[in-house]
Enzyme design. Structure first.
Site, PDB file in Angstrom:
ATOM      1  N   ASP A  36      18.865  32.158  58.483  1.00 23.99           N
ATOM      2  CA  ASP A  36      18.787  31.548  59.819  1.00 23.99           C
ATOM      3  C   ASP A  36      20.022  30.711  60.164  1.00 23.99           C
ATOM      4  O   ASP A  36      20.174  30.269  61.301  1.00 23.99           O
ATOM      5  CB  ASP A  36      17.560  30.619  59.916  1.00 23.99           C
ATOM      6  CG  ASP A  36      16.267  31.385  60.154  1.00 23.99           C
ATOM      7  OD1 ASP A  36      16.343  32.583  60.498  1.00 23.99           O
ATOM      8  OD2 ASP A  36      15.193  30.783  60.001  1.00 23.99           O
ATOM      9  N   SER A  58      17.644  24.744  57.777  1.00 21.44           N
ATOM     10  CA  SER A  58      18.778  25.605  58.157  1.00 21.44           C
ATOM     11  C   SER A  58      19.603  24.947  59.251  1.00 21.44           C
ATOM     12  O   SER A  58      20.834  25.044  59.262  1.00 21.44           O
ATOM     13  CB  SER A  58      18.276  26.957  58.681  1.00 21.44           C
ATOM     14  OG  SER A  58      17.494  27.593  57.710  1.00 21.44           O
ATOM     15  N   SER A  59      18.923  24.282  60.183  1.00 22.87           N
ATOM     16  CA  SER A  59      19.639  23.627  61.270  1.00 22.87           C
ATOM     17  C   SER A  59      20.438  22.432  60.752  1.00 22.87           C
ATOM     18  O   SER A  59      21.573  22.203  61.181  1.00 22.87           O
ATOM     19  CB  SER A  59      18.642  23.193  62.344  1.00 22.87           C
ATOM     20  OG  SER A  59      19.333  22.749  63.469  1.00 22.87           O
ATOM     21  N   ALA A  83       9.078  22.171  56.558  1.00 21.73           N
ATOM     22  CA  ALA A  83       8.339  23.378  56.123  1.00 21.73           C
ATOM     23  C   ALA A  83       7.363  23.814  57.202  1.00 21.73           C
ATOM     24  O   ALA A  83       6.171  23.936  56.987  1.00 21.73           O
ATOM     25  CB  ALA A  83       7.619  23.121  54.800  1.00 21.73           C
ATOM     26  N   ALA A  84       7.909  24.042  58.375  1.00 20.03           N
ATOM     27  CA  ALA A  84       7.091  24.217  59.575  1.00 20.03           C
ATOM     28  C   ALA A  84       7.310  25.539  60.293  1.00 20.03           C
ATOM     29  O   ALA A  84       6.589  25.861  61.231  1.00 20.03           O
ATOM     30  CB  ALA A  84       7.390  23.070  60.545  1.00 20.03           C
ATOM     31  N   GLY A  85       8.351  26.296  59.889  1.00 21.47           N
ATOM     32  CA  GLY A  85       8.694  27.508  60.638  1.00 21.47           C
ATOM     33  C   GLY A  85       9.606  27.199  61.806  1.00 21.47           C
ATOM     34  O   GLY A  85       9.707  27.973  62.758  1.00 21.47           O
ATOM     35  N   MET A  86      10.294  26.036  61.740  1.00 23.69           N
ATOM     36  CA  MET A  86      11.189  25.636  62.835  1.00 23.69           C
ATOM     37  C   MET A  86      12.637  25.538  62.383  1.00 23.69           C
ATOM     38  O   MET A  86      13.485  24.998  63.093  1.00 23.69           O
ATOM     39  CB  MET A  86      10.735  24.291  63.413  1.00 23.69           C
ATOM     40  CG  MET A  86       9.307  24.342  63.929  1.00 23.69           C
ATOM     41  SD  MET A  86       8.882  22.885  64.871  1.00 23.69           S
ATOM     42  CE  MET A  86       9.708  23.245  66.428  1.00 23.69           C
ATOM     43  N   GLY A 109      14.186  23.750  60.239  1.00 22.93           N
ATOM     44  CA  GLY A 109      14.751  22.402  60.139  1.00 22.93           C
ATOM     45  C   GLY A 109      15.850  22.299  59.101  1.00 22.93           C
ATOM     46  O   GLY A 109      16.934  21.757  59.381  1.00 22.93           O
ATOM     47  N   PRO A 162       9.695  18.817  62.187  1.00 16.75           N
ATOM     48  CA  PRO A 162       8.685  18.950  61.128  1.00 16.75           C
ATOM     49  C   PRO A 162       9.228  19.756  59.940  1.00 16.75           C
ATOM     50  O   PRO A 162       9.994  20.708  60.129  1.00 16.75           O
ATOM     51  CB  PRO A 162       7.544  19.686  61.830  1.00 16.75           C
ATOM     52  CG  PRO A 162       7.708  19.360  63.277  1.00 16.75           C
ATOM     53  CD  PRO A 162       9.190  19.238  63.499  1.00 16.75           C
ATOM     54  N   LYS A 197      14.276  25.397  66.105  1.00 18.31           N
ATOM     55  CA  LYS A 197      14.073  26.643  66.864  1.00 18.31           C
ATOM     56  C   LYS A 197      12.596  27.036  66.807  1.00 18.31           C
ATOM     57  O   LYS A 197      11.856  26.633  65.887  1.00 18.31           O
ATOM     58  CB  LYS A 197      14.946  27.781  66.318  1.00 18.31           C
ATOM     59  CG  LYS A 197      14.645  28.223  64.872  1.00 18.31           C
ATOM     60  CD  LYS A 197      13.534  29.266  64.718  1.00 18.31           C
ATOM     61  CE  LYS A 197      13.215  29.552  63.255  1.00 18.31           C
ATOM     62  NZ  LYS A 197      11.937  30.152  62.980  1.00 18.31           N
TER      63      LYS A 197
HETATM   64  P1  ATP Z   1      12.269  28.136  58.206  1.00 18.38           P
HETATM   65  O1  ATP Z   1      11.805  28.143  59.636  1.00 18.38           O
HETATM   66  O2  ATP Z   1      13.745  28.446  58.050  1.00 18.38           O
HETATM   67  O3  ATP Z   1      11.381  28.885  57.277  1.00 18.38           O
HETATM   68  P2  ATP Z   1      10.999  25.719  57.591  1.00 18.38           P
HETATM   69  O4  ATP Z   1      10.825  24.922  58.826  1.00 18.38           O
HETATM   70  O5  ATP Z   1       9.829  26.547  57.174  1.00 18.38           O
HETATM   71  O6  ATP Z   1      12.251  26.621  57.743  1.00 18.38           O
HETATM   72  P3  ATP Z   1      12.349  23.592  56.214  1.00 18.38           P
HETATM   73  O7  ATP Z   1      11.869  22.391  56.951  1.00 18.38           O
HETATM   74  O8  ATP Z   1      13.717  24.073  56.521  1.00 18.38           O
HETATM   75  O9  ATP Z   1      11.307  24.795  56.374  1.00 18.38           O
HETATM   76  O10 ATP Z   1      12.244  23.245  54.656  1.00 18.38           O
HETATM   77  C1  ATP Z   1      11.588  23.982  53.697  1.00 18.38           C
HETATM   78  C2  ATP Z   1      11.783  23.279  52.338  1.00 18.38           C
HETATM   79  O11 ATP Z   1      13.161  23.137  52.059  1.00 18.38           O
HETATM   80  C3  ATP Z   1      11.175  21.877  52.319  1.00 18.38           C
HETATM   81  O12 ATP Z   1       9.978  21.886  51.606  1.00 18.38           O
HETATM   82  C4  ATP Z   1      12.228  20.992  51.653  1.00 18.38           C
HETATM   83  O13 ATP Z   1      11.834  20.479  50.406  1.00 18.38           O
HETATM   84  C5  ATP Z   1      13.461  21.876  51.463  1.00 18.38           C
HETATM   85  N1  ATP Z   1      14.644  21.285  52.135  1.00 18.38           N
HETATM   86  C6  ATP Z   1      15.873  21.233  51.632  1.00 18.38           C
HETATM   87  N2  ATP Z   1      16.717  20.650  52.469  1.00 18.38           N
HETATM   88  C7  ATP Z   1      16.035  20.315  53.571  1.00 18.38           C
HETATM   89  C8  ATP Z   1      16.377  19.651  54.786  1.00 18.38           C
HETATM   90  N3  ATP Z   1      17.598  19.223  55.049  1.00 18.38           N
HETATM   91  N4  ATP Z   1      15.387  19.498  55.706  1.00 18.38           N
HETATM   92  C9  ATP Z   1      14.149  19.956  55.449  1.00 18.38           C
HETATM   93  N5  ATP Z   1      13.778  20.551  54.300  1.00 18.38           N
HETATM   94  C10 ATP Z   1      14.703  20.743  53.353  1.00 18.38           C
END
Ligand code: ATP
Length: 290
Positions: free
Chosen positions: A137, A104-105, A97-100, A102, A95, A11
């Site tokens: 999320d 949660s999805s 830890a990107a704010g997308m 990932g 990506p 997202k």
């Molecule tokens: P949000 O937009 O919800 O803040 P995000 O894009 O910032 O999410 P994610 O990619 O969801 O961050 O992951 C953040 C951290 O969670 C990563 O550093 C990773 O180690 C951990 N993690 C645990 N499970 C997963 C997974 N299935 N995919 C990605 N990261 C995961």
């Protein structure tokens, strides 16, 4: 049925406002969420041996109880007292830890996949109520599409999708933790709030310029100060023809909205040439979670 496959879509936030910090530390938000056509693939296979086994093509991801996929499967196994096992294979494209959203999805796709594979019979609404325990999320990720998200993220109101357009999504090679961003946000000192109501009106009117004129994310007040590359990518995308550009979620991913694919492709190339981002996609919005 022994094996099924599900897609987990990323997202972006086309609007993100924080209203206040609650006493329990959570932030009350008002966000407009939008699914984009970038996805992970997850395969779920029943195994006779009990337990949850995760395999993934990305070695930096945990495969134990720290993976959100594990937490999601474990939650449903505990609720239903399942003693069999599941092997989950993740092909990662979103990506990290990107704010997308990932993680949660992936968790949402796991809840849907495990629910179906083991014939658990949960409704989407029930999965949302369980999923919010793992992440704010996740209720959104279970349905996807265009949604107003309020409360801590769990109060969802469907909105019309924005008009068709093209996106450049660029993730710079920096790691930004969501905790750091919210921890450094001075929610009571914000002098600017994005026009979320105006954006909802623009979506209802089917006006792309009404949407792009109102892109706004209060979390940029923290990240842009710390990581100037975010503003640099936004400016480059705009100078290369984006209607507008914004950071998604807590960052550091930036997206630009374009009317034409060709313009988006040239802009993506410019971001790549200047080595501002390691992961760059030209993509579109996507309708929902499936
Ligand atoms: P949000 O937009 O919800 O803040 P995000 O894009 O910032 O999410 P994610 O990619 O969801 O961050 O992951 C953040 C951290 O969670 C990563 O550093 C990773 O180690 C951990 N993690 C645990 N499970 C997963 C997974 N299935 N995919 C990605 N990261 C995961």
């Amino acid at each position: 049925m022994e094996q099924i496959t599900r897609k987990a879509y990323a997202k972006i936030n086309i609007g993100l406002d924080v209203l206040r910090r609650r006493k329990d530390g959570y932030h009350e938000v008002r966000m407009i969420m939008q699914t984009v056509d970038i996805c992970d693939d997850l395969t779920f296979e029943r195994t006779a041996q009990s337990g949850i086994v995760i395999r993934t093509d990305r070695e930096e991801l945990p495969v134990d109880g720290n993976n959100l996929i594990y937490k999601a499967a474990d939650l449903l196994f505990q609720e239903k007292g399942i003693t069999e096992g599941v092997m989950i294979t993740l092909t990662k494209r979103i990506p990290i830890a990107a704010g997308m959203a990932g993680g949660s999805s992936d968790a949402a796709a796991t809840m849907r996949g495990v629910n179906e594979l083991f014939g658990m019979g949960y409704s989407v609404r029930e999965l949302q109520e369980l999923g919010v325990k793992l992440g704010a999320d996740i209720p959104y990720c279970l349905v996807g599409g265009t949604m107003l998200s309020e409360g801590i993220g769990e109060i969802l109101t469907p909105l019309p999708a924005p008009p068709d357009c093209f996106l450049v999504v660029a993730k710079p090679d920096i790691n930004v933790s969501t905790g750091f961003v919210y921890g450094n946000l001075q929610a009571d000192r914000l002098t600017y709030h994005p026009d979320i109501d105006g954006m909802i009106e623009a979506l209802r009117a089917g006006s792309l310029s009404g949407v792009t004129d109102r892109l706004g994310n209060v979390l940029e007040t923290v990240t842009v100060r710390e990581y100037p590359v975010i503003e640099e990518i936004k400016e480059l995308l705009r100078s290369k023809g984006a209607e507008n550009a914004l950071m998604s979620g807590s960052g550091p991913t930036v997206f630009g909205i374009f009317k034409k694919r060709e313009t988006a492709e040239v802009a993506a190339q410019a971001v790549s040439n200047r080595q501002l981002a390691g992961q760059i996609f030209v993509t579109t919005f996507h309708e929902g979670a499936e």
